[in-house]
Structures are given as structure tokens and as C-alpha cells.
Write an enzyme that holds these catalytic residues in place. Structure first.
Site, PDB file in Angstrom:
ATOM      1  N   ASP A  67     -12.135 -58.969  34.140  1.00  0.00           N
ATOM      2  CA  ASP A  67     -13.366 -58.221  33.894  1.00  0.00           C
ATOM      3  C   ASP A  67     -14.504 -58.685  34.805  1.00  0.00           C
ATOM      4  O   ASP A  67     -14.374 -59.672  35.535  1.00  0.00           O
ATOM      5  CB  ASP A  67     -13.779 -58.346  32.414  1.00  0.00           C
ATOM      6  CG  ASP A  67     -13.768 -59.797  31.916  1.00  0.00           C
ATOM      7  OD1 ASP A  67     -13.680 -60.713  32.742  1.00  0.00           O
ATOM      8  OD2 ASP A  67     -13.865 -60.004  30.700  1.00  0.00           O
ATOM      9  N   ASN A 136     -15.674 -62.949  18.540  1.00  0.00           N
ATOM     10  CA  ASN A 136     -15.388 -61.735  17.764  1.00  0.00           C
ATOM     11  C   ASN A 136     -13.971 -61.216  18.015  1.00  0.00           C
ATOM     12  O   ASN A 136     -13.630 -60.118  17.595  1.00  0.00           O
ATOM     13  CB  ASN A 136     -16.423 -60.644  18.092  1.00  0.00           C
ATOM     14  CG  ASN A 136     -16.415 -60.252  19.568  1.00  0.00           C
ATOM     15  OD1 ASN A 136     -15.549 -60.687  20.329  1.00  0.00           O
ATOM     16  ND2 ASN A 136     -17.370 -59.431  19.970  1.00  0.00           N
ATOM     17  N   HIS A 138     -12.619 -60.696  21.031  1.00  0.00           N
ATOM     18  CA  HIS A 138     -12.425 -59.903  22.253  1.00  0.00           C
ATOM     19  C   HIS A 138     -11.507 -60.636  23.238  1.00  0.00           C
ATOM     20  O   HIS A 138     -11.449 -61.867  23.272  1.00  0.00           O
ATOM     21  CB  HIS A 138     -13.753 -59.466  22.892  1.00  0.00           C
ATOM     22  CG  HIS A 138     -14.535 -60.512  23.595  1.00  0.00           C
ATOM     23  ND1 HIS A 138     -15.899 -60.446  23.755  1.00  0.00           N
ATOM     24  CD2 HIS A 138     -14.164 -61.676  24.208  1.00  0.00           C
ATOM     25  CE1 HIS A 138     -16.316 -61.497  24.434  1.00  0.00           C
ATOM     26  NE2 HIS A 138     -15.288 -62.259  24.714  1.00  0.00           N
ATOM     27  N   GLU A 143     -14.135 -55.294  23.391  1.00  0.00           N
ATOM     28  CA  GLU A 143     -14.879 -55.667  22.185  1.00  0.00           C
ATOM     29  C   GLU A 143     -14.275 -54.992  20.951  1.00  0.00           C
ATOM     30  O   GLU A 143     -13.537 -54.002  21.073  1.00  0.00           O
ATOM     31  CB  GLU A 143     -16.343 -55.215  22.351  1.00  0.00           C
ATOM     32  CG  GLU A 143     -17.093 -55.891  23.492  1.00  0.00           C
ATOM     33  CD  GLU A 143     -17.606 -57.287  23.139  1.00  0.00           C
ATOM     34  OE1 GLU A 143     -16.863 -58.062  22.498  1.00  0.00           O
ATOM     35  OE2 GLU A 143     -18.739 -57.612  23.513  1.00  0.00           O
TER      36      GLU A 143
HETATM   37  P1  PGA Z   1     -15.495 -68.844  26.596  1.00  0.00           P
HETATM   38  O1  PGA Z   1     -15.346 -67.273  26.554  1.00  0.00           O
HETATM   39  O2  PGA Z   1     -14.265 -69.366  27.269  1.00  0.00           O
HETATM   40  O3  PGA Z   1     -16.730 -69.094  27.394  1.00  0.00           O
HETATM   41  O4  PGA Z   1     -15.602 -69.298  25.171  1.00  0.00           O
HETATM   42  C1  PGA Z   1     -14.140 -66.720  26.167  1.00  0.00           C
HETATM   43  C2  PGA Z   1     -14.260 -65.223  26.112  1.00  0.00           C
HETATM   44  O5  PGA Z   1     -15.340 -64.716  25.768  1.00  0.00           O
HETATM   45  O6  PGA Z   1     -13.253 -64.546  26.394  1.00  0.00           O
END
Ligand code: PGA
Length: 236
Positions: A67, A136, A138, A143
Site C-alpha cells: 500500500d 482494527n 486491517h 480497513e
Molecule cells: P505497525 O502497523 O507495524 O506500525 O503496528 C501495522 C499495520 O498497520 O498494518
């Protein structure tokens, strides 16, 4: 599903790097799906070490990232292209033209989404996809929603995701509100999936994703249906 409990962030990162290194060794001309965020940084550090020791060759590899934010130029320090260059791509011998991050900095996002799906298909599909997980649930920037989006698409980020990512920006206002992300089907089509999660605050969502109901409200829960899923967690 294979679940590995690591005793530390360092051990989680080494395990993940070993799995990715084994994949690259077995198929040096393969396609590896990469992730950003704070979780994979240790994994990338270890992959760079393996490369520097002469134990890994990235020269035949293709990489595709999950992404990217919309509206950030590739040289913006918070863009995911910049992140990948900083932590991995500029430090190993992968051919720059074989590294791909979707562009969220375009006037025609739909064309970019179509082109990204075509690119992954033309490369032969993803051999191993590395994933982090958001609070959450994702994966990529898929999302919570009322359906599982299939292909690459643009998304509006949830307030919680904007909050979580504010730590990387000077202020919350600077966090882009939209992003482009690989879809759930593309992730599920990867031949292997490797999910890493660290920190006590991630354990509830990981448990929900791998043991709870399969629902687009928890996008990572679809991974329960993947035939070759490895999850490495460390509660530390
Ligand atoms: P993070 O993010 O590794 O910074 O916790 C993970 C994500 O949002 O996929």
C-alpha cells in the site's frame, strides 16, 4: 495455520527474516510482497544483515508493496516508497526496476489500481506476502468494511488508523486521509502469507483475527482460510 510465539521482538524479526530468506533462496526469481509500519523494521534489518554476510541474493527478485498513502510523493519521508528504500531496498542488490509500490500520487487512481493488479499478475503472482496487522484488524490498508475488497483500490482511512499513524508525522493534520492498497483477494492469492505482530496491545486483535468469526469487520480474519499461513507473535 502455523503459529509461532517468539520471546522478543528481536526473535520474531529473526524468525520472519529466516522464512523470507528461505523463500528467496528457494526461488531467487520469485515475488515477495512487502509491508511497512514499525513491526517489519527488525525483519528488514535482519534481511540486510544476511545480504551483507553474503547469505542472500536479491538480484533476481521482484518486490511488491501492499500500500501507499495518496498525495505523498515517493521522496516524502513518510511515503511508503521512502520507507522501503530506507529500511531495505537501497541496502540490498535488488534491481530498482523490479521493486514496486503502488502510486498514491496520481490523478487517475483507478488506472493505477488496474495497472498494479496487472503488474502482480504479469510477475507471476506473489510467492510470499509479509503482513503486519492494524489495531482494527486491517491488513495493508484494507480497513474494516461490509465486504472484502478484491483488487487494488483506494480507501478512506479510519480515524483509529489516522490516530495510530500520527506518530510518524509532525501532526495529525498531516496524515493523509486516503490511501491505495492491494485488495484482499490479491493477498489471499499469495502462495504463502506471513503475518507478524508484536506488543501486548496487538494480541487481542490477533486472537480475534485467527480465532474469531471470519468477517470483513476484521479484515485479517479472512486469513483463517489461507492454505499456507504463518503467524509470528511476540507479546513483548
Ligand atoms: P505497525 O502497523 O507495524 O506500525 O503496528 C501495522 C499495520 O498497520 O498494518
Amino acid at each position: 495455520m502455523n503459529i509461532i510465539k517468539a520471546s522478543s521482538y528481536e526473535q520474531m524479526s529473526r524468525h520472519a527474516a529466516n522464512i523470507i530468506a528461505a523463500q528467496i533462496t528457494l526461488k531467487p526469481t520469485g515475488v515477495i510482497g512487502l509491508a511497512t509500519g514499525s513491526t517489519p523494521i527488525g525483519t528488514y534489518d535482519r534481511l540486510v544483515e544476511l545480504y551483507q554476510q553474503g547469505d542472500l541474493d536479491f538480484s533476481g527478485l521482484t518486490t511488491v508493496n501492499l500500500d501507499e498513502y495518496c498525495g505523498l510523493a515517493p521522496d516524502h519521508p513518510q511515503s511508503y516508497r521512502y520507507f522501503m528504500e530506507e529500511y531495505l531496498l537501497s541496502k540490498v542488490n535488488v534491481a530498482p526496476e523490479n521493486t514496486h509500490v503502488p502510486s498514491g500520487n496520481t490523478d487517475d487512481i483507478k488506472a493505477e489500481c488496474r495497472a498494479y493488479d496487472e503488474l502482480i499478475k504479469a510477475a507471476g503472482g506473489i510467492d510470499l506476502q509479509l503482513l503486519g496487522i492494524g489495531h482494527n484488524g486491517h491488513i495493508g490498508f484494507n480497513e474494516p468494511a461490509d465486504h472484502f475488497p478484491k483488487g487494488t483500490h483506494s480507501v478512506s482511512l479510519k480515524e483509529g488508523t489516522i490516530d495510530a499513524n500520527t506518530r510518524f508525522f509532525e501532526s495529525r493534520d498531516e496524515v493523509p486521509r486516503t490511501a491505495i492498497t492491494m485488495g484482499i483477494k490479491t493477498i489471499m492469492d499469495a502462495r504463502k502469507v506471513l503475518l507478524i505482530a508484536s506488543g501486548a496491545e496487538k494480541m487481542a486483535i490477533v486472537d480475534n483475527a485467527i480465532n474469531g468469526p471470519i468477517t470483513p469487520e476484521v479484515p485479517a480474519s479472512i486469513l483463517q482460510l489461507h492454505p499456507d499461513l504463518t503467524v509470528i507473535i511476540c507479546e513483548d
